[in-house]
Write an enzyme that holds these catalytic residues in place. Structure first.
Site, mmCIF file in Angstrom:
data_model
loop_
_atom_site.group_PDB
_atom_site.id
_atom_site.type_symbol
_atom_site.label_atom_id
_atom_site.label_comp_id
_atom_site.label_asym_id
_atom_site.label_seq_id
_atom_site.Cartn_x
_atom_site.Cartn_y
_atom_site.Cartn_z
ATOM 1 N N TYR A 1 7.335 -32.672 -3.398
ATOM 2 C CA TYR A 1 8.209 -31.968 -2.463
ATOM 3 C C TYR A 1 9.189 -31.060 -3.208
ATOM 4 O O TYR A 1 9.345 -29.882 -2.873
ATOM 5 C CB TYR A 1 8.963 -32.979 -1.611
ATOM 6 C CG TYR A 1 9.872 -32.350 -0.575
ATOM 7 C CD1 TYR A 1 9.341 -31.820 0.600
ATOM 8 C CD2 TYR A 1 11.254 -32.297 -0.760
ATOM 9 C CE1 TYR A 1 10.158 -31.242 1.554
ATOM 10 C CE2 TYR A 1 12.078 -31.726 0.193
ATOM 11 C CZ TYR A 1 11.527 -31.203 1.349
ATOM 12 O OH TYR A 1 12.345 -30.625 2.287
ATOM 13 N N SER B 1 14.641 -25.926 0.422
ATOM 14 C CA SER B 1 15.433 -27.162 0.461
ATOM 15 C C SER B 1 16.314 -27.192 -0.769
ATOM 16 O O SER B 1 15.978 -26.601 -1.806
ATOM 17 C CB SER B 1 14.504 -28.379 0.459
ATOM 18 O OG SER B 1 15.229 -29.578 0.242
#
Length: 263
Positions: free
Chosen positions: A166, A150
């Site tokens: 995350y 990501s």
């Protein structure tokens, strides 16, 4: 003889295992691989979601199957690889896409939530890659592994976003990709990572609501969020012989957000 571009991107005769493949980015990547001719097997936790996604893939003319498995369990990851081998005969392409997110200020972030994110976003990628390599890719001296990272793994977040676990996990996925590519090149295995930006999905619903979808879209140089086609091209490049000399790399698919934030 030099192959044509269509031959280089052709995946006929190849097999692919995609985790987190029942919806969102994983299902989009399964479509990309299947549309290029690969037989695909998707996995996630819920059988009902997998049944619906497999029906969608088959309706598009794709040879698709599914296996339910919980990526947070080592036993389940290894069972998934073993059953996929039984179904497919070999695994040419592995897409590690299953993931979780948790929003909380770092000072209040529950440790059990940190562990959950790390287990699914990093540990499962290692275990499944290891098992697939042992069973198929190393013996066959070829394979392509695609890890979903990501742009959150490239740096911090805009103000107001609190996703420390995350971000940390996705940064780990990027360096896991580099390290594995360096080690497994001798086996003919290529390992690359895709770093999506903001795509509307169940995982990003909270962020889109908190930050505002229009505001996030406006922040991107291309002025929009990702859609149901935007990962297809890069997925196919990394999976096919068109990318046979590419390994250990990551690429952002984010409408240019990371060039603004300095990722």
């Amino acid at each position: 003889m030099t192959r044509t571009i269509s031959q280089l991107f052709d995946l006929k005769g190849r097999t692919a295992l995609i985790t987190g493949g029942s919806r969102g980015l994983g299902l989009q990547m399964a479509h990309a691989l299947g549309e290029a001719g690969a037989r695909v097997l998707i996995s996630s936790r819920k059988a009902s979601d997998l049944e619906a996604a497999t029906a969608e893939l088959k309706a598009a003319g794709i040879d698709a199957q599914w296996i339910a498995a919980d990526g947070q369990s080592e036993e389940e990851c290894r069972r998934l690889a073993q059953e996929a081998m039984q179904r497919l005969g070999r695994i040419d392409i592995l897409v590690n896409n299953a993931g979780a997110a948790w929003g909380a200020p770092a000072e209040d972030h529950p440790v059990e939530a940190w562990d959950k994110v790390m287990d699914l976003n990093v540990r499962s990628y290692f275990i499944l890659s290891q098992e697939v390599a042992r069973l198929s890719m190393i013996p066959n001296k070829r394979g392509a592994i695609i890890n979903t990272a990501s742009i959150a793994g490239l740096g911090g977040n805009p103000r107001g976003m609190k996703t420390i676990a995350y971000n940390t996990s996705k940064g780990a996925v990027i360096n896991f990709t580099r390290a594995l590519a360096a080690e497994w090149g001798d086996h003919g295995i290529r390992v690359n990572a895709i770093c999506p930006g903001f795509f509307p999905s169940k995982m990003t619903q909270g962020t889109l609501k908190a930050m505002g979808e229009e505001k996030l879209a406006a922040h991107a140089p291309l002025g929009r969020l990702g859609d149901d086609e935007d990962l297809k091209g890069l997925t196919l490049l990394f999976a096919s012989d068109a990318g046979k000399h590419i390994t250990g790399q990551w690429m952002a698919v984010d409408g240019g957000v990371s060039i603004i934030t300095g990722g």
